[in-house]
Design a protein around this motif. Structure first.
Motif, PDB file in Angstrom:
ATOM      1  N   ASP A 177      -7.062   0.576  -7.364  1.00  0.00           N
ATOM      2  CA  ASP A 177      -8.300   0.827  -8.112  1.00  0.00           C
ATOM      3  C   ASP A 177      -8.927   2.149  -7.700  1.00  0.00           C
ATOM      4  O   ASP A 177      -9.481   2.867  -8.538  1.00  0.00           O
ATOM      5  N   GLN A 178      -8.859   2.483  -6.432  1.00  0.00           N
ATOM      6  CA  GLN A 178      -9.439   3.755  -5.972  1.00  0.00           C
ATOM      7  C   GLN A 178      -8.631   4.956  -6.469  1.00  0.00           C
ATOM      8  O   GLN A 178      -9.201   5.959  -6.891  1.00  0.00           O
ATOM      9  N   GLU A 179      -7.311   4.837  -6.405  1.00  0.00           N
ATOM     10  CA  GLU A 179      -6.443   5.967  -6.795  1.00  0.00           C
ATOM     11  C   GLU A 179      -6.148   5.996  -8.294  1.00  0.00           C
ATOM     12  O   GLU A 179      -5.446   6.909  -8.753  1.00  0.00           O
ATOM     13  N   LYS A 180      -6.660   5.026  -9.050  1.00  0.00           N
ATOM     14  CA  LYS A 180      -6.430   4.940 -10.496  1.00  0.00           C
ATOM     15  C   LYS A 180      -4.921   4.877 -10.812  1.00  0.00           C
ATOM     16  O   LYS A 180      -4.411   5.577 -11.678  1.00  0.00           O
ATOM     17  N   GLU A 221       0.827  -1.214   0.000  1.00  0.00           N
ATOM     18  CA  GLU A 221       0.000   0.000   0.000  1.00  0.00           C
ATOM     19  C   GLU A 221       0.858   1.259   0.000  1.00  0.00           C
ATOM     20  O   GLU A 221       0.483   2.274  -0.590  1.00  0.00           O
ATOM     21  N   SER A 253       0.676   7.537  -6.133  1.00  0.00           N
ATOM     22  CA  SER A 253      -0.396   8.541  -6.223  1.00  0.00           C
ATOM     23  C   SER A 253       0.145   9.948  -5.995  1.00  0.00           C
ATOM     24  O   SER A 253      -0.271  10.902  -6.655  1.00  0.00           O
ATOM     25  N   ARG A 305      -4.103  -3.737  -4.181  1.00  0.00           N
ATOM     26  CA  ARG A 305      -4.864  -3.724  -5.423  1.00  0.00           C
ATOM     27  C   ARG A 305      -6.139  -2.896  -5.269  1.00  0.00           C
ATOM     28  O   ARG A 305      -6.517  -2.153  -6.185  1.00  0.00           O
ATOM     29  N   LYS A 306      -6.838  -3.007  -4.130  1.00  0.00           N
ATOM     30  CA  LYS A 306      -8.043  -2.194  -3.906  1.00  0.00           C
ATOM     31  C   LYS A 306      -7.695  -0.703  -3.890  1.00  0.00           C
ATOM     32  O   LYS A 306      -8.401   0.122  -4.483  1.00  0.00           O
ATOM     33  N   LEU A 307      -6.597  -0.362  -3.222  1.00  0.00           N
ATOM     34  CA  LEU A 307      -6.186   1.043  -3.154  1.00  0.00           C
ATOM     35  C   LEU A 307      -5.779   1.569  -4.536  1.00  0.00           C
ATOM     36  O   LEU A 307      -6.058   2.725  -4.876  1.00  0.00           O
ATOM     37  N   GLN A 318      -4.964  -5.595  -0.349  1.00  0.00           N
ATOM     38  CA  GLN A 318      -5.237  -4.204   0.031  1.00  0.00           C
ATOM     39  C   GLN A 318      -4.614  -3.227  -0.964  1.00  0.00           C
ATOM     40  O   GLN A 318      -5.205  -2.184  -1.287  1.00  0.00           O
TER      41      GLN A 318
END
Length: 972
Positions: free
Chosen positions: A842-845, A813, A820, A838-840, A836
């Motif tokens: 996707d959120q931050e592009k 992360e 980012s 990979r999810k972050l 975690q």
């Protein structure tokens, strides 16, 4: 006349006939349009001759008439025309004829003597010249030419004249007599000439003697005059001139300095009551005063005795007269000369007295303070100037960091290393000797700030004793080009299949294996990657090895990575054994490989050289045992020994982050014995040995010299190539590790490049400058280094690649948050992001790219950089139109009626107006019509009407060129 004009003649002959100069004829013919060479031998055509006849006929007639009257030559001399003209005139006067007008008063024709007969000769005795007789013929008068300016009255018969003047023939005796007389005459002339020459020489000598005598006399006169001028100066002191000196009173010659006590004890004069006595004393004082002194009271005169008009001390003339009674008049005492030191001291004392008394101490203190500050500032500037040329480095300096510290491009540092015989990559770390040599090439000195740390480690090392040294197994590194069979050879030796486990069938990690041969001897093999990105791995393998095996495929050539591997081995100074692989293939040609090696000044033993080679087939195992025997033979010559009875020391081969085990390091023990529980220090990392595994992933408790092991227990991933040491004091190990970490942070801060004004100016000049920030994550540290090195090499002037972070392990992360914040792309090599992360992402592009083959990663990043480059614009001509007619319409402009010559014109085509081959306007079409309808396109061979936007200056005959702009992607 007509016959002459039809014949071509030469230029020189024409000039003689027409009585004009060659230049005049050439100029005349040039004006008439003929090109004539001014050479005298130039032939003139009949047309040119006709023009000359018309132009210069009168000049030729004049010449002919003059020739008739003046050419009266005969043997032995010339005849003047005056006599002939005089006789002719007399006869004509008797016959009452008109006067004769002749332009030239005298015409003579003399025989031109030969060049060799130009010497003066005595004239022959000739008979007196007979008068010239002319026989006029009144009956046949010549016809008068109307164009001729000369009136011909008669002619002279030259034949009769020559007949009368021709001398008689001489006999042979007369000729001999004349020849004898001529010889005597010539001899007499020569004697006369010699006599004249002798007389001339004597006259010259007399003249030179006379001039010399005159010069001598002039010199004597000059010296006499100078002597007369100098005589008065010499004789002047003998005579004393009478001079009248006007008396102006006494002169001050010296002064008397009275002691201070006498000045104080001197009584003041008191006015006497006796009037007469006082008057006499006063008169005496007045009489003794110098002329011009003021009449002052007695007490004031006593007080100011010896002072001049401005209060300056003056000597008392009366005292001087008394003092100098016995001295001769007019003589001065000699003055004492002062030295330079005394003069400078007096000047300093005078300046000190002139300075204000109230501010002397304060000003002196301030002056000293200013001088002290100026001196300290000067020393600081000198110290900073010296520090600029001193690089403070640690043992963790790469080629890129060194280039940043010196402010030079990294390519120059790499080129310098190559010139010194050290092939390095951009992220390869340099040892102390290489750092010193490279820095000195650029005019810098190197100061190793970690020297005290190294000294502390060296103090803990034990000295080896000869009785403790035992033979050790050789360390053999297998190197070569990619896909030439290095790993396949090791698979056959170890009876394994490592190739099947590598992605893409190529080795991307450095491997260490221990093998026991049939004879019972052990060999430690290091397998290095062959891809060009793994230069640093090959360099580390060459430094750790004792013998190098260079594998070359006989169905291929000596490739670039093969040459690089040979250079690494030669730089490390290790023996080389060449393995010519794939000999079982039908296309194999080992002699071609030997020939290519010979071009590199490497001769194998079969060709009379010193390098051993062996033809093998790694897939079938052909001649592999012979190859191992040659390797062991090279090792025996080296006499490899090590001491196992001391603390272990070795080199880190590779490091990684294992999810279940933590940080693991693949190491090679070079001396001593490593045991479980030992305190290990490797670079900035340290820890106790928790477990060790061999190359077959089996647990072991100890590892001796030349043994590769997998080590667990370190608190981080050490850098490949770091030296590890086993130490006994845990506190000392932590202190050294912390000190190294601090030095590494300082080094990172010093090597962090900051943007400068020059860089800003360069980016502004480029215009469209872009940056690509990348975060590199890989499974092992060697892959991180190789991938970062390859990506940094992709930078261009317009796109700069920055690796802002690189490490081993899975994508976490923190990596996503860093990407980012810095707008970076994450590149993962043989790793995956956590759930975690990979999810972050996707959120931050955040873009995450995962690769398992290194050249695939390099190709995709290269394509991304090419997409960031501004494309090149190329123009493509699509059509050509000719304007046949123009029509002017109010509120619309000028309409052009055109014919499409070739191609196809469309409504959106960009056009150029070309007039007489020159582009006069570039723009776009305003409208495109065929008849009365708007159309989108008009093909070739058809007419159309159009107008050009914001341009009406079109004419019939203009060409309209249509073109389109095509973007072409740029390649690196």
């Amino acid at each position: 006349m007509s016959e002459e004009s039809n014949v071509s003649i030469r230029l020189s002959k024409a000039a003689k006939e027409f009585n004009v100069g060659r230049e005049t004829i050439v100029e005349f013919l040039t004006k008439k349009g003929f090109q004539v060479d001014p050479s005298p031998n130039t032939k003139l055509t009949p047309e040119m001759v006709q023009l000359l006849v018309k132009e210069y006929q009168s000049e030729r007639d004049v010449k002919n008439e003059a020739k008739k009257l003046g050419d009266l030559s005969y043997k032995g001399g010339s005849v003047s025309v005056d006599s002939a003209v005089q006789s002719l005139t007399n006869k004509q006067e008797e016959e009452d004829t008109d006067e004769v007008f002749i332009r030239t008063s005298t015409l003579s024709h003399k025989q031109t003597p030969a060049p060799e007969k130009r010497e003066e000769k005595p004239a022959k005795a000739q008979e007196p010249a007979k008068p010239v007789e002319t026989t006029p013929e009144p009956e046949t008068q010549p016809e008068e030419d109307s164009n001729s300016p000369i009136k011909v009255l008669g002619k002279i018969d030259l034949d009769s004249l020559n007949a009368k003047t021709r001398p008689d023939k001489k006999s042979k005796e007369e000729k001999q007599r004349e020849a004898k007389e001529k010889a005597e005459r010539q001899k007499a002339e020569k004697l006369a000439e010699a006599k004249k020459a002798e007389e001339a020489r004597l006259a010259k000598e007399a003249e030179a003697a006379r001039k010399a005598e005159e010069a001598r006399k002039a010199e004597e006169e000059r010296k006499a005059k100078e002597a007369k001028k100098e005589e008065p100066a010499v004789t002047e002191p003998k005579f004393i001139k009478t001079e009248v000196q006007k008396l102006e009173g006494p002169k001050i010659l010296d002064k008397i300095e009275l002691p201070e006590e006498r000045k104080r004890s001197k009584p003041q004069p008191v006015a006497s009551s006796d009037g007469e006595g006082s008057k006499k004393k006063k008169r005496k004082r007045i009489a003794g005063k110098p002329e011009g002194s003021s009449d002052m009271p007695a007490d004031k005169n006593a007080a100011n005795k010896g002072k001049g008009p401005k209060g300056q001390n003056q000597p008392d003339p009366r005292k001087n007269l008394k003092k100098d009674k016995n001295k001769p008049q007019g003589k001065h005492e000699e003055k004492v000369e002062l030295s330079d030191e005394e003069i400078s001291k007096q000047i300093k004392d005078t300046l000190a007295r002139l300075s204000p008394l109230g501010k002397s101490k304060t000003s002196k203190h301030r002056r000293e303070k200013r001088q002290q500050v100026a001196g300290s500032m000067m020393e600081e500037q000198l110290r900073q100037q010296e520090e600029k040329s001193i690089l403070k480095v640690t043992e963790f300096v790469t080629a890129n960091d060194l280039a940043v510290m010196m402010g030079v491009p990294v390519t120059k540092v790499i080129a310098t290393c190559m010139g010194l015989g050290m092939p390095v990559s951009i992220n390869q770390r340099l040892d102390a000797e290489a750092l010193t040599v490279v820095a000195s090439e650029f005019g810098y000195q190197v100061d190793f700030v970690s020297a005290d740390v190294q000294e502390a480690i060296a103090e803990t090392e034990e000295q080896d004793r000869e009785e403790d040294m035992i033979p050790r197994a050789p360390v053999v590194t297998v190197m070569g080009h990619v896909d030439h069979g290095k790993t396949k050879l090791l698979d056959y030796i170890r009876n394994t299949n490592v190739v099947a486990g590598e992605a893409g069938g190529i080795t991307q990690h450095i491997g260490a294996y221990e093998v026991t041969t049939e004879s019972g001897k052990k060999i430690t093999f290091l397998d290095t990657p062959g891809h060009e990105a793994f230069t640093a791995m090959r360099a580390r393998g060459a430094k750790m090895t004792d013998v190098a095996i260079i594998v070359i495929a006989t169905d291929d050539n000596v490739m670039p990575q093969t040459v690089e591997a040979i250079n690494h081995a030669q730089a490390a100074g290790v023996p080389i054994v060449f393995a010519l692989n794939k000999i079982d293939k039908p296309t194999a040609n080992p002699d071609r490989i030997r020939e290519q090696l010979s071009k590199m000044n490497i001769l194998v033993e079969s060709w009379g050289g010193k390098y051993q080679e062996q033809e093998i087939a790694a897939k079938t195992g052909l001649n592999v045992d012979a190859l191992l025997e040659k390797v062991l033979l090279e090792a025996e010559f080296l006499d490899l020994k090590a001491n196992p009875n001391k603390l272990a020391k070795g080199t880190v081969i590779e490091s990684a982050l294992d999810k279940g085990r933590g940080y693991v390091a693949k190491i090679l023990v070079q001396s001593g014995t490593l045991r479980i529980g030992d305190m290990v220090l490797a670079g900035t990392t340290y820890g106790k040995v928790k477990a060790m595994f061999n190359d077959h992933n089996q647990k072991i408790k100890s590892a001796g010299p030349s043994t590769p092991v997998l080590l667990l227990g370190l608190n981080g991933a050490p850098q490949p190539g770091d030296t590890f040491n086993v130490m006994t004091d845990e506190r000392e190990v932590k202190d050294i590790a912390n000190r190294r970490e601090q030095l590494q942070r300082e080094q990172t801060r010093r090597t962090n490049p900051h943007i400068t004004l020059d860089e800003i100016g360069r980016r502004i000049a480029i215009g469209d400058f872009k940056e690509l920030n990348i975060i590199v994550k890989a499974d092992v540290d060697g892959s991180v280094e190789a991938l970062s090195d390859s990506l940094l090499k992709l930078s261009t002037e317009e796109v700069q690649v920055n690796v802002i972070h690189k490490s081993v392990g899975a994508i976490s992360e923190s990596d996503i948050m860093l990407a980012s914040a810095s707008n970076a792309v994450i590149v993962g090599f043989n790793v995956r992001p956590t759930v975690q992360a990979r999810k972050l992402a996707d959120q931050e592009k955040i873009d995450i790219r995962i690769y398992s083959i290194i050249y695939t990663a390099i190709e995709e990043i290269k394509a991304a950089i090419e997409g960031m480059l501004a494309p090149e614009i190329e123009e493509v001509v699509t059509c050509n139109l000719e304007i046949r007619e123009t029509f002017k319409i109010s509120k619309v402009g000028t309409i052009a009626g055109c014919m499409v010559l070739d191609g196809k014109v469309t409504r959106n085509t960009k056009i150029r107006i070309i007039r007489d081959g020159i582009v006069i306007y570039t723009g776009v079409l305003g409208s495109l019509k065929r008849y009365k309808d708007d159309v989108k396109e008009v093909p070739a061979g058809m007419d159309c009407g159009l107008n050009i936007e914001n341009f009406n200056d079109i004419k019939v005959g203009d060409i309209i060129e249509g073109y389109t702009e095509k973007e072409i992607a740029r390649k690196l």
